[in-house]
Design a protein around this motif. Structure first.
Motif, PDB file in Angstrom:
ATOM      1  N   CYS A 182       0.817  -1.216   0.000  1.00 55.43           N
ATOM      2  CA  CYS A 182       0.000   0.000   0.000  1.00 55.43           C
ATOM      3  C   CYS A 182       0.849   1.264   0.000  1.00 55.43           C
ATOM      4  O   CYS A 182       0.366   2.312  -0.396  1.00 55.43           O
ATOM      5  CB  CYS A 182      -0.958   0.001   1.187  1.00 55.43           C
ATOM      6  SG  CYS A 182      -0.293   0.667   2.725  1.00 55.43           S
ATOM      7  N   TRP A 183       2.100   1.178   0.456  1.00 53.55           N
ATOM      8  CA  TRP A 183       2.881   2.404   0.611  1.00 53.55           C
ATOM      9  C   TRP A 183       3.844   2.579  -0.558  1.00 53.55           C
ATOM     10  O   TRP A 183       4.835   1.884  -0.686  1.00 53.55           O
ATOM     11  CB  TRP A 183       3.655   2.389   1.932  1.00 53.55           C
ATOM     12  CG  TRP A 183       4.202   3.748   2.283  1.00 53.55           C
ATOM     13  CD1 TRP A 183       5.492   4.165   2.206  1.00 53.55           C
ATOM     14  CD2 TRP A 183       3.451   4.876   2.718  1.00 53.55           C
ATOM     15  NE1 TRP A 183       5.593   5.482   2.576  1.00 53.55           N
ATOM     16  CE2 TRP A 183       4.350   5.946   2.902  1.00 53.55           C
ATOM     17  CE3 TRP A 183       2.095   5.080   2.976  1.00 53.55           C
ATOM     18  CZ2 TRP A 183       3.928   7.199   3.333  1.00 53.55           C
ATOM     19  CZ3 TRP A 183       1.690   6.333   3.404  1.00 53.55           C
ATOM     20  CH2 TRP A 183       2.612   7.365   3.580  1.00 53.55           C
ATOM     21  N   ASN A 184       3.531   3.525  -1.443  1.00 52.93           N
ATOM     22  CA  ASN A 184       4.373   3.797  -2.605  1.00 52.93           C
ATOM     23  C   ASN A 184       4.283   5.283  -2.939  1.00 52.93           C
ATOM     24  O   ASN A 184       3.699   5.690  -3.943  1.00 52.93           O
ATOM     25  CB  ASN A 184       3.914   2.948  -3.803  1.00 52.93           C
ATOM     26  CG  ASN A 184       4.827   3.116  -4.996  1.00 52.93           C
ATOM     27  OD1 ASN A 184       6.002   3.455  -4.868  1.00 52.93           O
ATOM     28  ND2 ASN A 184       4.280   2.886  -6.181  1.00 52.93           N
ATOM     29  N   PRO A 185       4.877   6.143  -2.099  1.00 52.31           N
ATOM     30  CA  PRO A 185       4.693   7.591  -2.251  1.00 52.31           C
ATOM     31  C   PRO A 185       5.504   8.215  -3.373  1.00 52.31           C
ATOM     32  O   PRO A 185       5.244   9.336  -3.768  1.00 52.31           O
ATOM     33  CB  PRO A 185       5.148   8.123  -0.897  1.00 52.31           C
ATOM     34  CG  PRO A 185       6.169   7.138  -0.434  1.00 52.31           C
ATOM     35  CD  PRO A 185       5.692   5.799  -0.929  1.00 52.31           C
ATOM     36  N   ARG A 186       6.518   7.497  -3.869  1.00 46.72           N
ATOM     37  CA  ARG A 186       7.452   8.065  -4.845  1.00 46.72           C
ATOM     38  C   ARG A 186       8.027   9.368  -4.281  1.00 46.72           C
ATOM     39  O   ARG A 186       8.550   9.359  -3.186  1.00 46.72           O
ATOM     40  CB  ARG A 186       6.763   8.254  -6.206  1.00 46.72           C
ATOM     41  CG  ARG A 186       6.240   6.938  -6.788  1.00 46.72           C
ATOM     42  CD  ARG A 186       5.485   7.126  -8.091  1.00 46.72           C
ATOM     43  NE  ARG A 186       4.283   7.910  -7.934  1.00 46.72           N
ATOM     44  CZ  ARG A 186       3.140   7.420  -7.476  1.00 46.72           C
ATOM     45  NH1 ARG A 186       3.048   6.157  -7.134  1.00 46.72           N
ATOM     46  NH2 ARG A 186       2.086   8.182  -7.358  1.00 46.72           N
ATOM     47  N   ALA A 187       7.875  10.463  -4.975  1.00 46.40           N
ATOM     48  CA  ALA A 187       8.421  11.725  -4.451  1.00 46.40           C
ATOM     49  C   ALA A 187       7.326  12.601  -3.864  1.00 46.40           C
ATOM     50  O   ALA A 187       7.543  13.783  -3.596  1.00 46.40           O
ATOM     51  CB  ALA A 187       9.136  12.478  -5.571  1.00 46.40           C
ATOM     52  N   LEU A 188       6.145  12.023  -3.619  1.00 43.86           N
ATOM     53  CA  LEU A 188       5.001  12.828  -3.211  1.00 43.86           C
ATOM     54  C   LEU A 188       4.972  13.106  -1.722  1.00 43.86           C
ATOM     55  O   LEU A 188       4.448  14.126  -1.286  1.00 43.86           O
ATOM     56  CB  LEU A 188       3.699  12.118  -3.621  1.00 43.86           C
ATOM     57  CG  LEU A 188       3.507  11.915  -5.129  1.00 43.86           C
ATOM     58  CD1 LEU A 188       2.269  11.073  -5.387  1.00 43.86           C
ATOM     59  CD2 LEU A 188       3.390  13.266  -5.831  1.00 43.86           C
ATOM     60  N   ALA A 189       5.486  12.181  -0.907  1.00 41.74           N
ATOM     61  CA  ALA A 189       5.418  12.337   0.550  1.00 41.74           C
ATOM     62  C   ALA A 189       6.769  12.751   1.102  1.00 41.74           C
ATOM     63  O   ALA A 189       7.814  12.246   0.691  1.00 41.74           O
ATOM     64  CB  ALA A 189       4.957  11.032   1.195  1.00 41.74           C
ATOM     65  N   THR A 190       6.746  13.662   2.043  1.00 38.23           N
ATOM     66  CA  THR A 190       7.990  14.140   2.657  1.00 38.23           C
ATOM     67  C   THR A 190       8.141  13.646   4.087  1.00 38.23           C
ATOM     68  O   THR A 190       9.136  13.948   4.730  1.00 38.23           O
ATOM     69  CB  THR A 190       8.016  15.684   2.656  1.00 38.23           C
ATOM     70  OG1 THR A 190       6.856  16.173   3.357  1.00 38.23           O
ATOM     71  CG2 THR A 190       7.989  16.211   1.229  1.00 38.23           C
ATOM     72  N   VAL A 191       7.165  12.896   4.608  1.00 39.69           N
ATOM     73  CA  VAL A 191       7.274  12.397   5.980  1.00 39.69           C
ATOM     74  C   VAL A 191       8.210  11.194   6.009  1.00 39.69           C
ATOM     75  O   VAL A 191       8.296  10.435   5.046  1.00 39.69           O
ATOM     76  CB  VAL A 191       5.887  12.014   6.543  1.00 39.69           C
ATOM     77  CG1 VAL A 191       4.965  13.198   6.539  1.00 39.69           C
ATOM     78  CG2 VAL A 191       5.277  10.865   5.756  1.00 39.69           C
ATOM     79  N   PRO A 192       8.947  11.003   7.113  1.00 36.55           N
ATOM     80  CA  PRO A 192       9.896   9.890   7.179  1.00 36.55           C
ATOM     81  C   PRO A 192       9.194   8.537   7.221  1.00 36.55           C
ATOM     82  O   PRO A 192       8.118   8.397   7.802  1.00 36.55           O
ATOM     83  CB  PRO A 192      10.665  10.153   8.480  1.00 36.55           C
ATOM     84  CG  PRO A 192       9.766  11.018   9.292  1.00 36.55           C
ATOM     85  CD  PRO A 192       8.992  11.843   8.320  1.00 36.55           C
TER      86      PRO A 192
END
Length: 672
Positions: A182-192
């Protein structure tokens, strides 16, 4: 506008109330770029407290496995939340099931300084994750479990950055639990994001025992328990074994092994010993006692005879006088009586009831359909075990998790389709339990949505979906339930119109979720889409039906006083009436329902007249409005008096009462 926090027991809800129909939204960063929707206070996800025993183990018996950098995984996460510079208030723990994400999240929040009473699991009352529904209450720590969600949209990932700003300002923390699927943010998320690796099961079991029963730590390395945990064992298995050892009161290691292994050796030996034709009744009694654990003896014995007959057995002549005495039969199945005359397998061998059903399901696959049929018959209306429907449904859902378990769901669906009362009650109980179960819930709720939408769905199945939404599903996940009810209400065939009306009345009758239910339905009624708008207006009118047996979703005199909430309910009703009057398909019925309110002695003058004035002010030019104000010759004296007062209030446009009621400002006192 006022905001606050309301709690009851372990539940916690962030609320917001605004005047003049305004809405509250939490926005950070670039509003247009992130496409935030306006969110009202009661739309925030609900948080529930964590069990004290689970928090205790997370605090005092935590095993922190070294991560890729050599430092402990949890230690690195704690540093992210507590370091003086570059601190984050949002963190993602990513790992597969069995890596201890849940316990790690609790440990991290505790070490970050969040008080135990302010740590909350978020109840995922949504069909699609939305950042703007996640609360960030001052000094609280929230855990959001997204395991199993696939394809999170871009807004969710980008919104996490904005949520981080709000959490930092409020001094709140959010830990997201995710898996690689489910977790695949690519460059979209900045949270660790912190990847987790499964810690050693043996180390976890030892840590738990050091904390709970330090004198028994060596049991883990002593026969017959020393071979139960392996390198492949899950974290949950380690915790379960440690709990069994710590809770044991008999110093019986062999019994602990039997329970940990689902009593498999015990059951293999028992069934081998009782394999003759004369043992068939005792086998039936064992299964009946397992399904109806801690149930009166007469019910268990009757259920056992029904199962015996289901598999072709013929009872001996003599009825209740035939065969062996009760105690002899209980000795044969290793059960005893508790609490008077209740039969229990669990009292002698903890966990045996569930193990028996699992064993029979797996070892006797040809019995499965007959087992389900038998369970349905004894729990049907007027059946011998009808009062134990919840227990039976829970047991069958556990069987659905086993190989071949898909039969449970398919048979339940078929029972609903046939319309037989004997089957329907248990079938609905099974599907409701599946929709709430942590392992089957997401899939079952998705299936309910599919049935609500599918053109080929029968009336029986559509009505069952509405009934499930009105029950425990609607109490725990009201938004999820309302979404399915909206889809049902939007059907052009009107297949489940009455069932939907009953369901929304039931949901709105719960004071804690009355505002949420009303607001959702009125959102439908004010929708830009004609289908949803028509469904919403019709559903709102179902809530206003004064002739229904269900109480109107209005505050009663017996409920605690809450002026802000009462005012908001009144405002929502005004919006609902207006929407129903504007919608062509419901306009006539809306006037009829409003006239019934004016004539009803069950509602107070102070409630009805200001509300009717606020509703009708924009519709005075309509013929139906004039007819409503004049009334018919059969109107009661009460209705005539109210109409006179209402007409005077509408004429006197400059009066304070009229000007405030136009924006829903009246307090709308409770019904008499």
């Amino acid at each position: 506008m006022s905001t606050g926090v309301e709690g009851a027991g372990t539940a916690l809800v962030q609320t917001a109330v605004a005047t003049d129909y305004s809405r509250v939204t939490q926005v950070g960063g670039n509003y247009e770029e992130n496409h935030y929707r306006y969110v009202r206070g009661w739309e925030y996800l609900r948080g529930v407290g964590v069990d004290a025993a689970e928090l205790d183990l997370a605090e005092h018996a935590f095993v922190d496995r070294a991560g890729p950098g050599g430092n402990g995984q949890a230690a690195q996460a704690i540093s992210r939340l507590t370091r003086p510079h570059g601190r984050s208030h949002t963190l993602v723990l990513c790992g597969e099931a069995g890596t201890g994400r849940r316990t790690t999240a609790l440990h991290v929040l505790l070490k970050a300084g969040v008080p135990k009473e302010r740590i909350r699991w978020l109840v995922l009352d949504w069909d699609q994750p939305r950042i703007e529904q996640i609360p960030h209450l001052k000094g609280h720590g929230f855990v959001l479990d997204l395991t199993g969600y696939r394809g999170l949209d871009e807004d969710f990932y980008t919104g996490l950055g904005d949520y981080q700003k709000g959490a930092e300002a409020a001094g709140a923390f959010l830990i997201v639990l995710a898996d690689s699927g489910c977790w695949n943010p690519r460059a979209l998320a900045t949270v660790p994001m912190m990847p987790l690796v499964r810690p050693s099961a043996k180390q976890i079991a030892a840590a738990h025992l050091h904390h709970r029963a330090s004198d028994r730590v060596d049991w883990l390395t002593s026969p017959p328990l020393d071979t139960l945990l392996t390198e492949d064992s899950q974290v949950a298995e380690a915790a379960r074994l440690a709990a069994l050892i710590a809770q044991d009161e008999e110093d019986d290691k062999e019994a602990i092994k039997q329970q940990f292994t689902d009593w498999r050796k015990h059951l293999e030996d028992w069934f081998a010993k009782h394999s003759g034709d004369g043992d068939l009744r005792e086998r039936a009694l064992l299964v009946a006692a397992a399904l109806l654990e801690n149930t009166p003896a007469d019910i268990v014995l009757e259920a056992a005879d029904r199962l015996f007959g289901e598999v072709g057995g013929v009872l001996p002549p003599g009825g209740a006088l035939a065969g062996r005495d009760l105690q002899a039969r209980l000795n044969a199945i290793k059960a005893r009586t508790v609490g008077g005359e209740n039969i229990s397998l669990d009292a002698e061998r903890h966990g045996l009831p569930e193990a028996v059903l699992k064993y029979v399901w797996q070892q006797r696959p040809q019995l499965r359909r007959g087992l389900l049929e038998w369970a349905s018959q004894i729990s049907a209306p007027n059946g011998i075990a009808v009062r134990h429907l919840r227990r039976i449904a829970d047991c069958l859902v556990q069987l659905s998790l086993l190989p071949g378990g898909s039969m449970v769901q398919s048979v339940a669906c078929a029972w609903i389709e046939t319309g037989r009362v004997a089957h329907r009650q248990l079938a609905i109980g099974i599907l409701e339990t599946m929709a709430l179960h942590p392992d089957t819930g997401v899939g079952a709720r998705r299936l309910l949505y599919h049935w609500a939408q599918q053109k080929t769905t029968s009336k029986e199945l559509a009505s069952a979906v509405a009934e499930i939404c009105a029950g425990r599903l609607g109490q725990k996940y009201p938004r999820v339930a309302l979404t399915r009810l909206r889809v049902l209400a939007s059907r052009s065939d009107g297949l489940a119109r009455e069932a939907v009306a009953d369901a929304v009345r039931t949901l709105a009758d719960t004071p804690e979720q009355r505002i949420l239910v009303l607001s959702e339905i009125i959102q439908w009624a004010e929708s830009a889409g004609s289908t949803t708008r028509k469904a919403g207006a019709g559903t709102f009118l179902a809530l206003t039906d004064i002739t229904s047996d269900t109480l109107l979703p209005l505050p009663t005199a017996q409920e605690p006083t809450d002026d802000a909430a009462d005012t908001l309910v009144g405002q929502l009703f005004v919006r609902g009436w207006r929407a129903a009057l504007v919608e062509p398909s419901t306009a006539a019925d809306a006037h009829v329902h409003l006239a019934a309110w004016l004539d009803s002695p069950e509602l107070s003058d102070e409630l009805v007249v200001p509300m009717a004035a606020a509703v009708l002010r924009a519709h005075l030019h309509e013929v139906r409005a004039a007819e409503l104000l004049v009334g018919s010759p059969s109107v009661s004296d009460l209705g005539r008096m109210r109409r006179k007062r209402l007409l005077g209030q509408l004429i006197d446009e400059q009066s304070p009462a009229a000007s405030t009621s136009d924006v829903g400002g009246d307090a709308y006192p409770r019904p008499a």
